[in-house]
Design a protein around this motif. Structure first.
Motif, PDB file in Angstrom:
ATOM      1  N   LEU A 287      29.325  36.512  43.816  1.00  0.00           N
ATOM      2  CA  LEU A 287      29.442  37.954  43.986  1.00  0.00           C
ATOM      3  C   LEU A 287      28.570  38.683  42.979  1.00  0.00           C
ATOM      4  O   LEU A 287      27.898  39.657  43.299  1.00  0.00           O
ATOM      5  CB  LEU A 287      30.903  38.396  43.823  1.00  0.00           C
ATOM      6  CG  LEU A 287      31.809  38.040  44.991  1.00  0.00           C
ATOM      7  CD1 LEU A 287      33.270  38.226  44.608  1.00  0.00           C
ATOM      8  CD2 LEU A 287      31.480  38.919  46.189  1.00  0.00           C
ATOM      9  N   GLY A 288      28.580  38.195  41.750  1.00  0.00           N
ATOM     10  CA  GLY A 288      27.759  38.813  40.720  1.00  0.00           C
ATOM     11  C   GLY A 288      26.298  38.771  41.098  1.00  0.00           C
ATOM     12  O   GLY A 288      25.560  39.743  40.961  1.00  0.00           O
ATOM     13  N   GLU A 339      46.903  41.983  45.165  1.00  0.00           N
ATOM     14  CA  GLU A 339      45.632  42.371  45.775  1.00  0.00           C
ATOM     15  C   GLU A 339      44.843  43.262  44.820  1.00  0.00           C
ATOM     16  O   GLU A 339      43.643  43.114  44.641  1.00  0.00           O
ATOM     17  CB  GLU A 339      45.899  43.117  47.089  1.00  0.00           C
ATOM     18  CG  GLU A 339      44.700  43.287  47.977  1.00  0.00           C
ATOM     19  CD  GLU A 339      44.271  41.992  48.657  1.00  0.00           C
ATOM     20  OE1 GLU A 339      44.972  40.981  48.476  1.00  0.00           O
ATOM     21  OE2 GLU A 339      43.252  41.991  49.325  1.00  0.00           O
ATOM     22  N   LYS A 340      45.550  44.192  44.179  1.00  0.00           N
ATOM     23  CA  LYS A 340      44.885  45.098  43.257  1.00  0.00           C
ATOM     24  C   LYS A 340      44.280  44.320  42.103  1.00  0.00           C
ATOM     25  O   LYS A 340      43.146  44.539  41.695  1.00  0.00           O
ATOM     26  CB  LYS A 340      45.886  46.130  42.744  1.00  0.00           C
ATOM     27  CG  LYS A 340      45.368  47.093  41.713  1.00  0.00           C
ATOM     28  CD  LYS A 340      44.745  48.304  42.390  1.00  0.00           C
ATOM     29  CE  LYS A 340      44.302  49.414  41.488  1.00  0.00           C
ATOM     30  NZ  LYS A 340      43.661  49.078  40.270  1.00  0.00           N
ATOM     31  N   GLU A 341      45.069  43.377  41.608  1.00  0.00           N
ATOM     32  CA  GLU A 341      44.590  42.607  40.474  1.00  0.00           C
ATOM     33  C   GLU A 341      43.351  41.803  40.854  1.00  0.00           C
ATOM     34  O   GLU A 341      42.385  41.736  40.098  1.00  0.00           O
ATOM     35  CB  GLU A 341      45.682  41.662  40.002  1.00  0.00           C
ATOM     36  CG  GLU A 341      45.451  41.200  38.586  1.00  0.00           C
ATOM     37  CD  GLU A 341      46.653  40.459  38.060  1.00  0.00           C
ATOM     38  OE1 GLU A 341      47.777  40.862  38.400  1.00  0.00           O
ATOM     39  OE2 GLU A 341      46.440  39.488  37.325  1.00  0.00           O
ATOM     40  N   LYS A 342      43.413  41.226  42.037  1.00  0.00           N
ATOM     41  CA  LYS A 342      42.280  40.436  42.518  1.00  0.00           C
ATOM     42  C   LYS A 342      41.008  41.265  42.526  1.00  0.00           C
ATOM     43  O   LYS A 342      39.969  40.852  42.009  1.00  0.00           O
ATOM     44  CB  LYS A 342      42.591  39.944  43.925  1.00  0.00           C
ATOM     45  CG  LYS A 342      41.473  39.192  44.604  1.00  0.00           C
ATOM     46  CD  LYS A 342      41.806  39.087  46.095  1.00  0.00           C
ATOM     47  CE  LYS A 342      40.678  38.531  46.898  1.00  0.00           C
ATOM     48  NZ  LYS A 342      40.596  37.066  46.840  1.00  0.00           N
ATOM     49  N   TYR A 343      41.111  42.472  43.071  1.00  0.00           N
ATOM     50  CA  TYR A 343      39.898  43.293  43.184  1.00  0.00           C
ATOM     51  C   TYR A 343      39.474  43.885  41.861  1.00  0.00           C
ATOM     52  O   TYR A 343      38.285  44.069  41.608  1.00  0.00           O
ATOM     53  CB  TYR A 343      40.070  44.363  44.264  1.00  0.00           C
ATOM     54  CG  TYR A 343      39.749  43.808  45.614  1.00  0.00           C
ATOM     55  CD1 TYR A 343      40.734  43.183  46.372  1.00  0.00           C
ATOM     56  CD2 TYR A 343      38.458  43.834  46.094  1.00  0.00           C
ATOM     57  CE1 TYR A 343      40.420  42.618  47.580  1.00  0.00           C
ATOM     58  CE2 TYR A 343      38.140  43.268  47.313  1.00  0.00           C
ATOM     59  CZ  TYR A 343      39.129  42.660  48.052  1.00  0.00           C
ATOM     60  OH  TYR A 343      38.822  42.090  49.257  1.00  0.00           O
ATOM     61  N   ASP A 344      40.457  44.168  41.000  1.00  0.00           N
ATOM     62  CA  ASP A 344      40.082  44.622  39.666  1.00  0.00           C
ATOM     63  C   ASP A 344      39.251  43.554  38.992  1.00  0.00           C
ATOM     64  O   ASP A 344      38.236  43.824  38.349  1.00  0.00           O
ATOM     65  CB  ASP A 344      41.333  44.898  38.819  1.00  0.00           C
ATOM     66  CG  ASP A 344      41.943  46.249  39.146  1.00  0.00           C
ATOM     67  OD1 ASP A 344      43.116  46.472  38.785  1.00  0.00           O
ATOM     68  OD2 ASP A 344      41.241  47.075  39.759  1.00  0.00           O
ATOM     69  N   GLY A 345      39.689  42.307  39.177  1.00  0.00           N
ATOM     70  CA  GLY A 345      38.961  41.185  38.594  1.00  0.00           C
ATOM     71  C   GLY A 345      37.544  41.108  39.132  1.00  0.00           C
ATOM     72  O   GLY A 345      36.582  40.990  38.382  1.00  0.00           O
ATOM     73  N   ILE A 346      37.444  41.198  40.438  1.00  0.00           N
ATOM     74  CA  ILE A 346      36.120  41.095  41.052  1.00  0.00           C
ATOM     75  C   ILE A 346      35.202  42.202  40.541  1.00  0.00           C
ATOM     76  O   ILE A 346      34.061  41.963  40.173  1.00  0.00           O
ATOM     77  CB  ILE A 346      36.236  41.177  42.580  1.00  0.00           C
ATOM     78  CG1 ILE A 346      36.891  39.908  43.115  1.00  0.00           C
ATOM     79  CG2 ILE A 346      34.862  41.353  43.214  1.00  0.00           C
ATOM     80  CD1 ILE A 346      37.129  39.933  44.602  1.00  0.00           C
ATOM     81  N   SER A 348      35.368  43.940  37.789  1.00  0.00           N
ATOM     82  CA  SER A 348      34.978  43.885  36.381  1.00  0.00           C
ATOM     83  C   SER A 348      34.111  42.677  36.085  1.00  0.00           C
ATOM     84  O   SER A 348      33.163  42.758  35.326  1.00  0.00           O
ATOM     85  CB  SER A 348      36.202  43.894  35.476  1.00  0.00           C
ATOM     86  OG  SER A 348      36.842  42.649  35.528  1.00  0.00           O
ATOM     87  N   LEU A 349      34.395  41.533  36.735  1.00  0.00           N
ATOM     88  CA  LEU A 349      33.625  40.339  36.413  1.00  0.00           C
ATOM     89  C   LEU A 349      32.324  40.236  37.183  1.00  0.00           C
ATOM     90  O   LEU A 349      31.316  39.786  36.665  1.00  0.00           O
ATOM     91  CB  LEU A 349      34.466  39.089  36.699  1.00  0.00           C
ATOM     92  CG  LEU A 349      35.671  38.913  35.771  1.00  0.00           C
ATOM     93  CD1 LEU A 349      36.522  37.765  36.251  1.00  0.00           C
ATOM     94  CD2 LEU A 349      35.201  38.687  34.350  1.00  0.00           C
ATOM     95  N   ASP A 354      31.214  48.674  38.106  1.00  0.00           N
ATOM     96  CA  ASP A 354      30.507  49.767  38.775  1.00  0.00           C
ATOM     97  C   ASP A 354      31.494  50.829  39.269  1.00  0.00           C
ATOM     98  O   ASP A 354      32.429  50.544  40.005  1.00  0.00           O
ATOM     99  CB  ASP A 354      29.726  49.179  39.955  1.00  0.00           C
ATOM    100  CG  ASP A 354      28.840  50.198  40.624  1.00  0.00           C
ATOM    101  OD1 ASP A 354      29.273  51.353  40.789  1.00  0.00           O
ATOM    102  OD2 ASP A 354      27.724  49.846  40.983  1.00  0.00           O
ATOM    103  N   LYS A 355      31.262  52.054  38.833  1.00  0.00           N
ATOM    104  CA  LYS A 355      32.207  53.104  39.149  1.00  0.00           C
ATOM    105  C   LYS A 355      32.342  53.384  40.635  1.00  0.00           C
ATOM    106  O   LYS A 355      33.413  53.680  41.135  1.00  0.00           O
ATOM    107  CB  LYS A 355      31.748  54.400  38.459  1.00  0.00           C
ATOM    108  CG  LYS A 355      32.770  54.833  37.468  1.00  0.00           C
ATOM    109  CD  LYS A 355      33.001  56.219  37.190  1.00  0.00           C
ATOM    110  CE  LYS A 355      34.454  56.396  36.810  1.00  0.00           C
ATOM    111  NZ  LYS A 355      34.717  56.488  35.445  1.00  0.00           N
ATOM    112  N   THR A 356      31.189  53.271  41.345  1.00  0.00           N
ATOM    113  CA  THR A 356      31.255  53.560  42.771  1.00  0.00           C
ATOM    114  C   THR A 356      32.138  52.549  43.494  1.00  0.00           C
ATOM    115  O   THR A 356      32.836  52.871  44.451  1.00  0.00           O
ATOM    116  CB  THR A 356      29.866  53.549  43.425  1.00  0.00           C
ATOM    117  OG1 THR A 356      29.254  52.292  43.156  1.00  0.00           O
ATOM    118  CG2 THR A 356      29.016  54.652  42.864  1.00  0.00           C
TER     119      THR A 356
END
Lengths: 732, 180
Positions: A287-288, A339-346, A348-349, A354-356
């Motif tokens: 993803l990065g 789910e929120k945690e998963k996407y927060d991780g994605i 940030s890592l 990215d703010k958008t």
């Protein structure tokens, strides 16, 4: 000693004109020409710089600059033509080397020649606007060597061939490349661009077009991106090693266009390996990489963001409509948190915060959480579960972490007032049954809510806590002022301020004599210190601990609800009671009574009563006995607790209705507030302003707002403007 | 106070039906506060405005008075006046039956294809009293919006009841005024 006459020296002008030898120029030039030859033949050591300089100087001085200059051009050109032939003759790999060598030679020669002709460079040349020596040397090189028919195309194709070989993995002589390229750069940026860079970019584009086509067929998304990244880095490295720095942007653009932009759609949507797959499997590395590469391409990030958003919305929608998780509110909310945690991780890592993307995440969550109108209720139930048992033994910091996460989900709710209603109900039950795991956690959550929604939101909730504390003091005061009651049953009273607690219809029942007497004493005690207040017993919310002895002498302490206590106490005076008798004796409303009897007679392990007939449901003709054979491992038996549960359909409708009713005055208050300050405002603006003002509590329905406006017109708070029917005026 | 009987007498003298809309117009001139009642002051005021002082002159004026209904501005005033006049004394809103009766009366001469649908809609869907705002806005609605509802603006600050009416029309496919 001489007797010499004084002589006055006189200086006379030359009487004979100095005639420059007509052959002078020719002779001098020949000297210089010879010198140039020698220089080119690597025989410069035998020359005298001073002499040559002087000669050149003299030529210019005597106005033979023209001859000198044109002679220089001719001589140099002739030499370069020779050089050209020798370069052309070079075979294969030696071509570039020969070119390089000759170029170095030429530069050295040029240097010396320039030094010798410095005077001309500084005087004759500027005066006549001719090209300075050094530049002249370069131009001649360019015209005679680089642009010579036999060399030009061969040079280009050799260079491109080498680049191509390097791209296919061979090692090439980078030093040589650098020198050649530098030569082109020195000859002028247009030479570099026309004779190398442009074709280089074209060929590269073709190369990468072909390669990307090949790769896309045989690699999955993740691997393809790895390859693309490698190529990109290679090109950047190539530039640093032997190309003009200005080429970096151009070549990276080519790679980006051919390898990434052209295939973006296909890559992102690739089945089993595209973006969605990466998201599902938390492939942060891939993803990065995709993020970084997409950033380089116009609209690349927008595309990933859109795919992520629609995927997230779809997944979220499924989450909130999945029948299985709807059965268990705690599970439902936990899944949302995960789910929120998963996407927060994605984000940030892999997406470098990215703010958008963060915004896309937020809007998606807001979208699907509100698709299910039960979300507020479920979130409150989740919190309830945590505060009852989930947070037992958890450290203070971890509690904070969990509550913070819940708060984040809470903020996505559009109907925060619905949440408030449920939260109040659940909190009431927790407080009254004393079932909170941690008082601090409760308080902390209230503080969080206050920060998110304003102090008004939580003022009633805080009132509930205050009531509990005050009641403790009151009960203590009561007990200490009536020491004679220590032998009888112990009474613990919670006095609830009506406005703060969720409204319940107060249904009183007949309390057993021992209790009612005690309650009356409390009432008089309380009203003695608080005149002007009214107390009404909420018998549907209390609990009792009773000591019971069964048939075989088994002793148990039963923890029951107040209603259950009333029923059980009846059996102190009768062995058998039928339903009707119990109903009359306790005056408990039918639905509650049935539930109450059911929990005591039909539940395994809690069946302190026996029922005839042994059916599961309570019929009006049933008879009840104490279950003499009652057995339990535990001394203390809990029979029926007042636990917060997911509401049944009718209950849900009722709550929803109450919420709608509560919203009406809030909308009206907002309208009046706005109109009071604006005096006159048109319809659409009122709707917009009201919606904005109420946003933090709930999403106001424009139709409802309109109805409220009409109601206010009816009650003469507002009127329509006479000339423009879309404007409203505030009537003071 | 002139009450029902007196009014009947008056109508006889004027040779008009008591149910005739002209009685409304006359009441308007008098600025009568409620139907079927004229106070002395109201009666005199009305006659003064009409500049009549005998029954004959009054009778002659009848056709003129009737024609006043065709004047758009006057009709607007008369229409709005009708609300306070026809509703129950002391009530804020008008009973549905009264309203429907009044509308039929007022719009009898005007071309109002939606009127029947409106009355039907109210009887089946609404069944409650009519507020003043709804009453006055209805006239605007009939004046401004075409039968085909093409220029109906949903954001047009129409009273909620009228929005519901439009929905009702759409549901029942009554908004097409074009030839099929």
């Amino acid at each position: 000693m001489s007797n010499q006459k004084k002589r006055i020296f006189q200086i006379e002008a030359f009487q004979n004109r100095v005639v420059v030898d007509p052959k002078y120029a020719e002779k001098t030039w020949k000297i210089l020409e010879h010198a140039i030859h020698e220089i080119y033949n690597h025989n410069a050591s035998g020359l005298s710089f001073e002499e040559l300089y002087r000669n050149a100087y003299n030529m210019v001085l005597h106005k033979f600059g023209e001859k000198l200059y044109s002679g220089l051009v001719t001589t140099m050109t002739a030499h370069l033509k020779e050089i050209s032939k020798s370069i052309e003759a070079a075979q294969g790999n030696l071509f570039l080397e020969e070119l390089n060598r000759k170029w170095n030679d030429h530069n050295k020669a040029l240097q010396m020649i320039r030094d010798i002709l410095m005077y001309m460079d500084r005087t004759y040349i500027p005066d006549t606007h001719k090209t300075p020596v050094h530049e002249l040397g370069l131009n001649l090189w360019r015209d005679n060597i680089i642009h010579s028919g036999k060399i030009q195309s061969r040079l280009l194709s050799t260079l491109l061939e080498l680049v191509h070989r390097e791209r296919t993995g061979e090692v090439i002589d980078r030093g040589l490349m650098r020198n050649i390229v530098k030569m082109l750069m020195d000859l002028g940026s247009s030479v570099y661009q026309e004779d190398f860079e442009k074709p280089f970019l074209e060929v590269s584009a073709e190369f990468y077009r072909g390669e990307s086509q090949k790769f896309i067929e045989c690699y999955d998304c993740g691997d393809y991106l790895k390859k693309a990244e490698i190529r990109l880095n290679e090109e950047i490295e190539r530039v640093t090693h032997y190309l003009d720095a200005k080429s970096e942007g151009k070549i990276t653009n080519v790679v980006e266009k051919e390898m990434i932009a052209n295939h973006m759609m296909r890559l992102v949507h690739m089945e089993n390996s595209g973006l969605v797959n990466m998201l599902l499997n938390d492939k942060h590395g891939d993803l990065g990489r995709m993020y970084n590469l997409s950033r380089r391409v116009p609209n690349g990030l927008a595309m990933i963001r859109d795919v992520m958003t629609s995927h997230l919305r779809e997944t979220g929608k499924q989450l909130v409509t999945d029948a299985e998780s709807l059965k268990d509110p705690v599970e439902y909310v936990q899944r949302l948190l995960d789910e929120k945690e998963k996407y927060d991780g994605i984000i940030s890592l892999a997406f470098s915060n990215d703010k958008t993307f963060q915004n896309a995440l937020n809007s998606s969550f807001e979208y699907f959480i509100n698709l299910n109108s039960r979300s507020p209720e479920f979130i409150s139930l989740f919190v309830d579960d945590k505060l009852r048992k989930g947070l037992k033994g958890v450290s203070e910091e971890d509690v904070e972490i969990i509550l913070d996460k819940v708060m984040m989900i809470f903020r996505y709710l559009q109907e925060k007032d619905v949440f408030e209603k449920y939260y109040k109900q659940h909190l009431a039950k927790r407080l009254l049954s004393g079932k909170t795991v941690s008082d601090d956690a409760e308080r902390s959550l209230i503080v969080n809510l206050k920060t998110a929604c304003g102090y008004q939101y939580t003022s009633k909730l805080e009132g509930m806590f205050t009531d509990m504390k005050t009641s403790q003091d009151t009960t203590q005061g009561f007990c200490s002022s009536h020491p004679e009651l220590t032998d009888g049953p112990t009474l613990v009273v919670q006095v609830l301020t009506t406005g703060s607690w969720p409204t319940q219809p107060s249904i009183t029942c007949h309390l057993p004599f021992e209790m009612s007497a005690l309650c009356e004493k409390f009432r008089s005690y309380y009203l003695g210190t608080h005149t002007g207040r009214r107390l009404s017993w909420q018998t549907n919310m209390g609990t009792a601990d009773i000591k019971a002895i069964f048939g075989k002498g088994q002793k148990h302490e039963l923890n029951v609800s107040t209603y259950q206590m009333c029923v059980l106490m009846l059996f102190n005076n009768a062995d058998r009671l039928c339903y009707k008798e119990i109903e009359q004796g306790t005056a408990i409303p039918a639905s509650h009574l049935k539930r109450c009897l059911q929990s005591m007679a039909c539940v395994k392990g809690k069946n302190v009563l026996r029922k005839e007939p042994m059916s599961k449901d309570i019929g009006e003709d049933d008879s009840f006995f104490v279950n003499e054979k009652f057995a339990s491992k535990f001394y203390k038996v809990k029979v029926g607790t007042v636990v917060a549960q997911k509401e049944s359909e009718p209950e849900k409708q009722e709550t929803r209705q109450r919420v709608e009713e509560d919203r009406k005055p809030q909308i009206e208050a907002a309208i009046v507030r706005i109109m009071k300050s604006r005096k006159v405002l048109d319809h659409n603006n009122i709707i917009a302003e009201v919606t904005k003002q109420l946003q933090s509590r709930f999403l106001a329905n424009p139709t409802e707002i309109k109805k409220r406006i009409e109601s206010l017109i009816e009650r003469e708070f507002l009127e329509r403007d006479n000339s423009d029917r879309k404007m409203y005026r505030y009537l003071a | 106070m002139i009450l029902v009987d007196g009014i009947t007498l008056l109508c006889n003298d004027l040779e008009v039906d008591p149910q005739d809309i002209i009685m409304l117009v006359i009441s308007w001139h008098m600025n009568a506060s409620t139907m079927c009642e004229y106070s002395k002051m109201e009666f005199l005021r009305g006659l003064q405005e009409l500049s009549v002082d005998t029954v004959e002159k009054f009778r002659d004026k009848i056709s003129y008075i009737r024609s006043e209904l065709n004047d758009e501005k006057k009709f607007h005033d008369i229409y709005n006046f009708a609300f306070s006049w026809a509703k129950e004394k002391g009530q804020k809103s008008m009973a549905l039956d009264t309203a429907i009766g009044m509308w039929r009366l007022l719009f009898a001469e005007k071309k109002c294809p939606l009127l029947d649908h409106w009355c039907q809609f109210l009887q089946t869907r609404h069944n409650k009293a009519i507020s003043r705002d709804t009453w006055s806005q209805l006239l605007e609605f009939f004046n401004k919006v075409d039968t085909g509802l093409e220029n109906y603006d949903a954001e047009g600050a129409w009273p909620y009841l009228i929005d519901e009416f439009v929905e009702y029309l759409n549901e029942n496919g009554i908004n097409h005024s074009k030839m099929e």
